[in-house]
Scaffold this motif. Sequence first.
Motif: not given
Length: 209
Positions: A150-178
Amino acid sequence: MRAEPSAAGSDRLAAIVDFLLLADRLKTVERMGIVPRTGRRETVAEHCWHMALMAVLLERELGFAVDLGRTLALVAVHDLVEILAGDTYAYDQAGVAGQAEREEAAAAALFGTLPDDLAARVDGLWREFEAGETPEAKLAKACDRLQGFMQNVAAEGAVWKANGIDRERTRIRTDYPRSVDPAIDAIIDLLYARADAGRMWPDPARDLR
């Protein structure tokens, strides 16, 4: 008249105060997440507060019962080790590889400054969170992962963009809470939809959409 604390009682209270002063350092440990409209990084203490609020708001949305007080206790202690171990960026493979060893050493050093019974209590809560087996630990761990996303969404993806973290890769953090509860799964869907609509992913991910 109020009884004066014994020498042993005074030593105990002094140890608690010293630990609380040490815990204050969590306000200075930075995470990768950016606080919107400030440009600064989020602190671990801020992360814990946001997690606690999530737990309060989500408790009655879940399909299973939790002890909210115990969940909040898990949230309060789960990142104390980062005072000494530092925060490990979830997408830093080298950092993650040594994370458990660093945090075990930090736990022994930090919790050992408390009176024995409190040291055992805090250590037990920390280990319960890490194991993620109780209903309270499952909710706390889900909030941990959800808050970072959520913090990354709040910051409009700034850290994702800066570190090349694409949508698929974020699943390592979202699969568990799902997997924890349908309500949390639905929240993550909402956040992904906002990230997609806001074009919050690095360029290669945008090209694939």
